[in-house]
Scaffold this motif. Structure first.
Motif, PDB file in Angstrom:
ATOM      1  N   LEU A  41      47.261  79.120 -11.259  1.00 45.60           N
ATOM      2  CA  LEU A  41      46.114  78.209 -11.231  1.00 45.60           C
ATOM      3  C   LEU A  41      46.553  76.873 -11.843  1.00 45.60           C
ATOM      4  N   PRO A  42      46.968  75.936 -11.014  1.00 42.66           N
ATOM      5  CA  PRO A  42      47.577  74.716 -11.562  1.00 42.66           C
ATOM      6  C   PRO A  42      46.582  73.784 -12.257  1.00 42.66           C
ATOM      7  N   GLY A  43      45.306  73.907 -11.941  1.00 39.06           N
ATOM      8  CA  GLY A  43      44.351  72.940 -12.511  1.00 39.06           C
ATOM      9  C   GLY A  43      43.668  73.422 -13.766  1.00 39.06           C
ATOM     10  N   ARG A  44      44.002  74.621 -14.251  1.00 34.51           N
ATOM     11  CA  ARG A  44      43.235  75.236 -15.333  1.00 34.51           C
ATOM     12  C   ARG A  44      43.324  74.446 -16.650  1.00 34.51           C
ATOM     13  N   THR A  45      44.553  74.071 -17.029  1.00 31.60           N
ATOM     14  CA  THR A  45      44.706  73.341 -18.294  1.00 31.60           C
ATOM     15  C   THR A  45      43.989  71.999 -18.222  1.00 31.60           C
ATOM     16  N   PHE A  46      44.148  71.320 -17.095  1.00 29.92           N
ATOM     17  CA  PHE A  46      43.482  70.034 -16.889  1.00 29.92           C
ATOM     18  C   PHE A  46      41.969  70.204 -17.071  1.00 29.92           C
ATOM     19  N   HIS A  47      41.447  71.273 -16.473  1.00 33.88           N
ATOM     20  CA  HIS A  47      40.014  71.569 -16.557  1.00 33.88           C
ATOM     21  C   HIS A  47      39.580  71.761 -18.018  1.00 33.88           C
ATOM     22  N   GLU A  48      40.380  72.536 -18.745  1.00 31.26           N
ATOM     23  CA  GLU A  48      40.006  72.830 -20.142  1.00 31.26           C
ATOM     24  C   GLU A  48      40.021  71.574 -21.004  1.00 31.26           C
ATOM     25  N   ILE A  49      41.065  70.759 -20.808  1.00 28.66           N
ATOM     26  CA  ILE A  49      41.125  69.518 -21.600  1.00 28.66           C
ATOM     27  C   ILE A  49      39.935  68.622 -21.249  1.00 28.66           C
ATOM     28  N   HIS A  50      39.648  68.552 -19.965  1.00 24.93           N
ATOM     29  CA  HIS A  50      38.542  67.706 -19.503  1.00 24.93           C
ATOM     30  C   HIS A  50      37.214  68.178 -20.107  1.00 24.93           C
ATOM     31  N   THR A  51      37.002  69.490 -20.099  1.00 26.64           N
ATOM     32  CA  THR A  51      35.742  70.031 -20.632  1.00 26.64           C
ATOM     33  C   THR A  51      35.589  69.676 -22.104  1.00 26.64           C
ATOM     34  N   GLN A  52      36.696  69.828 -22.855  1.00 30.84           N
ATOM     35  CA  GLN A  52      36.622  69.519 -24.288  1.00 30.84           C
ATOM     36  C   GLN A  52      36.383  68.025 -24.506  1.00 30.84           C
ATOM     37  N   ALA A  53      37.081  67.211 -23.743  1.00 27.07           N
ATOM     38  CA  ALA A  53      36.914  65.761 -23.894  1.00 27.07           C
ATOM     39  C   ALA A  53      35.485  65.359 -23.535  1.00 27.07           C
ATOM     40  N   ARG A  54      34.952  65.950 -22.475  1.00 23.99           N
ATOM     41  CA  ARG A  54      33.581  65.630 -22.047  1.00 23.99           C
ATOM     42  C   ARG A  54      32.590  66.017 -23.152  1.00 23.99           C
ATOM     43  N   ALA A  55      32.789  67.217 -23.739  1.00 23.16           N
ATOM     44  CA  ALA A  55      31.881  67.665 -24.808  1.00 23.16           C
ATOM     45  C   ALA A  55      31.960  66.697 -25.989  1.00 23.16           C
ATOM     46  N   ARG A  56      33.167  66.247 -26.314  1.00 23.12           N
ATOM     47  CA  ARG A  56      33.330  65.317 -27.440  1.00 23.12           C
ATOM     48  C   ARG A  56      32.654  63.978 -27.140  1.00 23.12           C
ATOM     49  N   LEU A  57      32.842  63.511 -25.929  1.00 24.26           N
ATOM     50  CA  LEU A  57      32.240  62.222 -25.576  1.00 24.26           C
ATOM     51  C   LEU A  57      30.710  62.323 -25.633  1.00 24.26           C
ATOM     52  N   ASP A  58      30.173  63.420 -25.136  1.00 23.40           N
ATOM     53  CA  ASP A  58      28.709  63.594 -25.160  1.00 23.40           C
ATOM     54  C   ASP A  58      28.180  63.588 -26.592  1.00 23.40           C
ATOM     55  N   LYS A  59      28.924  64.270 -27.485  1.00 22.36           N
ATOM     56  CA  LYS A  59      28.482  64.327 -28.888  1.00 22.36           C
ATOM     57  C   LYS A  59      28.542  62.937 -29.523  1.00 22.36           C
ATOM     58  N   ILE A  60      29.620  62.228 -29.228  1.00 19.02           N
ATOM     59  CA  ILE A  60      29.768  60.888 -29.805  1.00 19.02           C
ATOM     60  C   ILE A  60      28.666  59.969 -29.276  1.00 19.02           C
ATOM     61  N   ALA A  61      28.384  60.111 -27.967  1.00 22.62           N
ATOM     62  CA  ALA A  61      27.389  59.222 -27.347  1.00 22.62           C
ATOM     63  C   ALA A  61      26.001  59.407 -27.949  1.00 22.62           C
ATOM     64  N   ARG A  62      25.758  60.577 -28.528  1.00 19.92           N
ATOM     65  CA  ARG A  62      24.444  60.791 -29.171  1.00 19.92           C
ATOM     66  C   ARG A  62      24.291  59.871 -30.378  1.00 19.92           C
ATOM     67  N   LEU A  63      25.400  59.578 -31.054  1.00 21.43           N
ATOM     68  CA  LEU A  63      25.335  58.720 -32.241  1.00 21.43           C
ATOM     69  C   LEU A  63      25.709  57.274 -31.931  1.00 21.43           C
ATOM     70  N   ILE A  64      26.565  57.112 -30.957  1.00 21.54           N
ATOM     71  CA  ILE A  64      26.961  55.745 -30.599  1.00 21.54           C
ATOM     72  C   ILE A  64      26.526  55.488 -29.162  1.00 21.54           C
ATOM     73  N   PRO A  65      25.293  55.032 -28.971  1.00 19.01           N
ATOM     74  CA  PRO A  65      24.872  54.783 -27.589  1.00 19.01           C
ATOM     75  C   PRO A  65      25.623  53.579 -27.021  1.00 19.01           C
ATOM     76  N   PHE A  66      26.149  53.738 -25.832  1.00 20.47           N
ATOM     77  CA  PHE A  66      26.857  52.611 -25.202  1.00 20.47           C
ATOM     78  C   PHE A  66      26.452  52.533 -23.733  1.00 20.47           C
ATOM     79  N   GLU A  67      26.533  51.342 -23.203  1.00 21.76           N
ATOM     80  CA  GLU A  67      26.184  51.136 -21.792  1.00 21.76           C
ATOM     81  C   GLU A  67      27.199  51.864 -20.923  1.00 21.76           C
ATOM     82  N   PRO A  68      26.753  52.665 -19.960  1.00 19.16           N
ATOM     83  CA  PRO A  68      27.738  53.361 -19.115  1.00 19.16           C
ATOM     84  C   PRO A  68      28.498  52.375 -18.225  1.00 19.16           C
ATOM     85  N   ALA A  69      29.666  52.833 -17.790  1.00 19.49           N
ATOM     86  CA  ALA A  69      30.487  51.987 -16.922  1.00 19.49           C
ATOM     87  C   ALA A  69      29.735  51.727 -15.623  1.00 19.49           C
ATOM     88  N   THR A  70      29.733  50.471 -15.183  1.00 22.73           N
ATOM     89  CA  THR A  70      28.955  50.149 -13.977  1.00 22.73           C
ATOM     90  C   THR A  70      29.723  50.484 -12.703  1.00 22.73           C
TER      91      THR A  70
END
Lengths: 624, 348
Positions: A41-70
């Protein structure tokens, strides 16, 4: 729809996924490839890193609201190393950000404790002890004043008793109970502290100078609350100042994660063998050329693309492209509540929309009330989202039929009827409803026959429920019934057709049963009877279309009869309230009745609804 | 009469399903069956053939057996009213709590995400936690705070406060267990007679077993004080009641506690020298009580829950034997493992 199989170099996967997402026409096929060599499964590690990064970004965005990329332009390839670096950076940033979150929580806890102290102080007066003792350490007594969650109280009571202490409850407030725990300083159990900790005991600091004026103490509390509020404001400001420099990097991080989404969405469909990766999917036939062109540009020919038609046994796996029309979209939502059309099946949305509007308008024809529905849908379009055109069209249909009936807010003689008032000829209305019902059922049967024929189910199209034989039976029954109504009798040809088609259905049922003879006879008789009764009752079901158009007028008459018994003001109020009543109650009932006719008399005949929607991979959709 | 009619369907369902429970003769010969016979008798061929690695085979069997158990749970809940369904789902939620503990341990020991994932049960939507969101937590406190936002708020809040104050994994897990069982006891209180009486008997059988084991471990293995030991226990509604627990935890020796136990626990544990010896006897006591509820209770919901408890024990037995065979253990070790099977303790 075409089935495509793509073989690419594993290193080219991010570029390939980017190209597929840009075309927005590739729906992944998650089945494993036929060749067992494609096992990793070549995409598995990529998927896991992405999921963790996404979760971190979501948590940060709760405290640091920023305009999304247009914009995601220019699109670029995100490789695993870049994603991992981003994930690490987000992890470090979250470490810092979470300390702010923790500070906010501490302030909230402090504020909560002061509120509890305020409440406790009011109640200390009920304690018949020297309050100064509660704070002072004594030589012989240990005293703990504080609060515990109410649900732990009983268990804590027993536990402190074992340690030689007594527990006194002096206040119950919300989920917490305020208690005083007193015991000898040399009590046998030295582990009371851990019990108290386990029970969630929170000590209440007893303020200095309990002998002071209560108002002075309250002022003290208020000052501390104000200080906390100020501290919170300062913390918010500090966070804001500190976080400003991260707004752009966070926007960029979000953009990176969205650009990585396609590969994450593909993860489950990817299988590789050495340096070669296999992925498969479904593509609309008219987009194949564009897909090939895009892959050529992205991969410079280092890929293999094979395209074929779906196999008959793959039909249940082929996705269905949803309705794109903005006007039909709300009707498609209602159709999807029943099910998504299977591949090859007629999409019932246009027919559903047309017949829905005709039935709703004819059952709820009123220019004024229809205009109110349309206006409400338009005014509240932000709240209704994609659903507002539905309200607008239903209201429009009601207005149209209102003109035909000459009805305006229940007034039947203000507007000249372009056709007639339903109540002026109820029999005609009922006859028309029956004709509409026959038409509706015949169309439904024809669609059912077509849908089966389209997927190669010949036998089902001929003998199945609502197949050709059923249709012949129904049409003959209607012809015979019409003859009876006209007084010319049932007729020989219709009688023969009815008997013949019923016999054919019975014979077909007999052949397809595996049961003792007695049971077979019973089932055949019941099924035949059910066919006969079913079609008659289903047709009669459509009488409700006329019944509700009559009912609408009758309700209006009832409202005006009541209004006429009042004075001018009372008349006005009754008419307004009556119209609101009719709009809400009857409008709701009519809506339910139309849905019932559509789902039961329509969809259950011709629509299997067991397909699944076409969801191509694209940017920003997130993990599959 | 109407109550009989109301419960007729569920009672019939339970009776039909009860025929699936392992007969005593099967339980006896289970430890001696070779893997091929197990595979054939329980239809596991496809499952085992697909998996090459022993660990993957073991995992596949475990997941499949629990899926079976939980699918039966959902079948039984279909004809139930809201309270009955809530109780049954709460019982099933213990697997969600096992997952929670796995996640917590994983975070505490900084385990790899995949390693944690491999040890989680796949649960139906009705009872699972938001595992994916919880995975995103960086540490235990963050995990518990996220959990506080969901339906497990009570458990999570207590666990977090305990962990914040003590930083003690034991206290954290004990809080989760304690809150879970207290919740279960509360669920039973809302029922009318005769359901309540039989449900209390059923849940008490579990609480008596668990309470005694916890008490002995906490007092004499972990060396906790009487008051702390008592705090972590959940009083039962039959044998180990609040008053009796208060008395028992205050005793100073293992033998004294066994001497002071109420009947029939005293007779059952009379000549035991260690907790390991007590464990299978308590398991037998508990299973006997559950069987009695299944056989005699007029309450369909109590019978349904009793069936699930027994079914769970059977599936655990089956899993223990398959696992033993896959690992190449001999009959004696497998037989010993079977004797330890308790309802409600997977992977024992």
């Amino acid at each position: 729809m075409k089935h495509v199989r793509l073989l690419v170099l594993t290193d080219d996967l991010p570029r390939a996924s980017l190209a597929l997402a840009e075309t927005q026409c590739f729906h992944p096929d998650r089945r494993e490839p036929e060749s067992e060599r494609f096992a990793t499964l070549p995409g598995r590690t990529f998927h896991e890193i992405h999921t963790q990064a996404r979760a971190r970004l979501d948590k940060i965005a709760r405290l640091i609201p920023f305009e999304p990329a247009t914009s995601l332009e220019p699109a670029r390839v995100i490789d695993q190393a870049e994603l991992a670096r981003l994930n690490d950076w987000l992890g470090r940033l979250w470490d810092e950000t979470s300390s702010y979150e923790e500070d906010f929580r501490q302030l909230d806890d402090e504020r909560h404790l002061i509120h509890e102290q305020q409440a406790a102080l009011e109640n200390f007066s009920h304690l018949n002890i020297d309050l100064g003792m509660l704070r002072a350490k004594t030589r012989f007594l240990n005293i703990h004043v504080g609060l515990v969650p109410r649900e732990n109280l009983r268990q804590l009571e027993g536990a402190v008793a074992l340690a030689g202490y007594i527990l006194h409850v002096y206040l119950e407030r919300g989920d917490n109970t305020h208690v005083v725990i007193v015991g000898p300083a040399d009590a046998k159990d030295a582990g009371l502290a851990s019990v108290l900790a386990a029970a969630g005991f929170q000590a209440i600091p007893i303020p200095e100078g309990l002998d002071r004026e209560p108002t002075e103490l309250q002022r003290d509390f208020e000052r501390r609350l104000a200080a906390i509020a100020e501290e919170r404001a300062q913390l918010t400001e500090t966070l804001q100042r500190w976080s400003e420099r991260y707004h752009e990097p966070l926007r960029e991080a979000q953009r990176t994660l969205q650009l990585a989404d396609p590969l994450v969405s593909l993860d489950e469909s990817l299988r590789s063998c050495g340096h070669l990766t296999h992925l498969a999917g479904w593509v609309p036939a008219h987009t194949v050329a564009a897909l090939r062109e895009r892959l050529d540009a992205a991969l410079a020919g280092t890929y293999d693309l094979s395209i074929r038609d779906p196999l008959p046994e793959e039909r249940p796996l082929v996705p269905t492209v949803p309705v794109k029309s903005r006007l039909l979209a709300p009707f498609a939502l209602l159709v999807n509540q029943y099910g998504i059309p299977s591949y090859g099946e007629v999409d019932p949305t246009p027919l559903f929309a047309l017949t829905f509007l005709i039935m709703f308008g004819s059952m709820f024809g009123d220019v004024g009330q229809g205009a109110v529905i349309a206006l409400a849908a338009w005014t509240l379009r932000d709240r209704f989202g994609r659903f507002w055109p539905f309200g607008l069209m239903a209201g429009g249909s009601s207005v149209l039929f209102g003109f035909l009936y000459g009805s305006l807010f229940g007034y039947e003689h203000v507007l000249p009827a372009l056709w007639m008032n339903p109540l002026s000829d109820p029999l005609l209305m009922l006859r028309l409803a029956l004709i509409w019902g026959v038409f509706f059922i015949v169309v439904a049967c024809l669609l059912a026959i077509y849908n089966r024929w389209a997927v190669g189910q010949w036998r089902e199209a001929l003998f199945g429920h609502h197949g050709v034989v059923n249709l012949v039976f129904y049409l003959a029954l209607i012809a015979g019934g019409a003859g009876l109504a006209d007084g010319t009798g049932f007729g020989t040809v219709p009688a023969l057709l009815v008997a013949g088609s019923l016999a054919a259905l019975a014979w077909h049922s007999w052949l397809h049963q595996q049961a003792p003879v007695g049971e077979k006879i019973l089932v055949v008789v019941i099924e035949t009877l059910e066919t006969l009764i079913g079609y008659v009752s289903n047709t009669l079901s459509f009488l409700r279309v006329a019944a509700f158009s009559l009912n609408h007028v009758a309700l209006s008459i009832a409202v005006f009869t009541l209004a006429d018994m009042m004075g001018t003001f009372g008349h006005l109020v009754t008419v307004v309230l009556g119209n609101v009543f009719v709009l809400v109650l009857e409008g709701g009932i009519v809506m339910i009745q139309v849905m019932r006719l559509q789902y039961y008399e329509g969809f259950s005949r011709y629509f299997s609804g067991d397909g699944h929607a076409f969801r191509p991979i694209r940017f920003g959709r997130g993990p599959a | 009469m109407s109550q009989v009619a109301d419960q007729a369907y569920l009672n019939t369902r339970v009776s039909v399903m009860a025929a699936r429970l392992f007969a005593p003769s099967l339980v006896e010969r289970l430890a001696h069956l070779p893997l091929s016979a197990l595979v054939e008798e329980f239809g596991l061929a496809a499952l085992l053939d697909d998996q090459a690695v022993p660990a993957a085979r073991r995992r596949a069997v475990e997941q499949s057996l629990f899926q079976l158990l939980l699918s039966e749970l959902l079948v039984l809940t279909r004809p139930m009213n809201a309270n009955e369904r809530a109780l049954m789902l709460d019982w099933g939620r213990k697997y969600a709590l096992y997952n929670l503990k796995t996640l917590i341990r994983g975070k505490l020991h900084d385990l790899d995400r995949r390693e944690i994932n491999d040890n989680l049960f796949e649960l139906p939507a009705h009872i699972r936690l938001a595992d994916k969101e919880l995975f995103g937590a960086e540490n235990v406190l963050e995990l518990l705070r996220q959990l506080e936002a969901g339906p497990q708020r009570q458990i999570a809040r207590q666990a977090r406060e305990v962990y914040e104050q003590q930083r003690e994994p034991f206290a954290l897990e004990a809080t989760i267990d304690q809150r879970y069982f207290i919740g279960l006891v509360r669920r039973v209180q809302v029922f009318d007679e005769p359901h309540r009486q039989w449900l209390r008997r059923l849940i008490s059988a579990e609480l008596d077993r668990i309470g005694l084991l916890w008490m002995l471990r906490f007092r004499f293995t972990y060396g906790l004080s009487p008051s702390e030991t008592y705090y972590w226990l959940v009083p039962s509604m039959r044998l180990l009641t609040r008053e009796r627990l208060l008395h028992l935890v205050d005793l100073d020796g293992f033998e004294q506690v066994l001497e002071a136990l109420p009947e029939p626990l005293r007779t059952r544990c009379a000549d035991c020298r260690s907790i390991a010896e007590i464990q299978p006897r308590l398991a037998r006591h508990s299973l006997d009580e559950i069987r009695l509820v299944l056989a005699r209770s007029p309450s369909a919901v109590a019978r349904a829950l009793a069936y699930l408890m027994l079914r769970e024990a059977d599936l655990l037995r089956l899993f223990a034997v398959i696992q033993g065979r896959l690992l190449g253990f001999d009959d004696r070790i497998i037989q010993h493992a079977l004797a330890q099977i308790e309802p409600g303790v997977p992977g024992n």
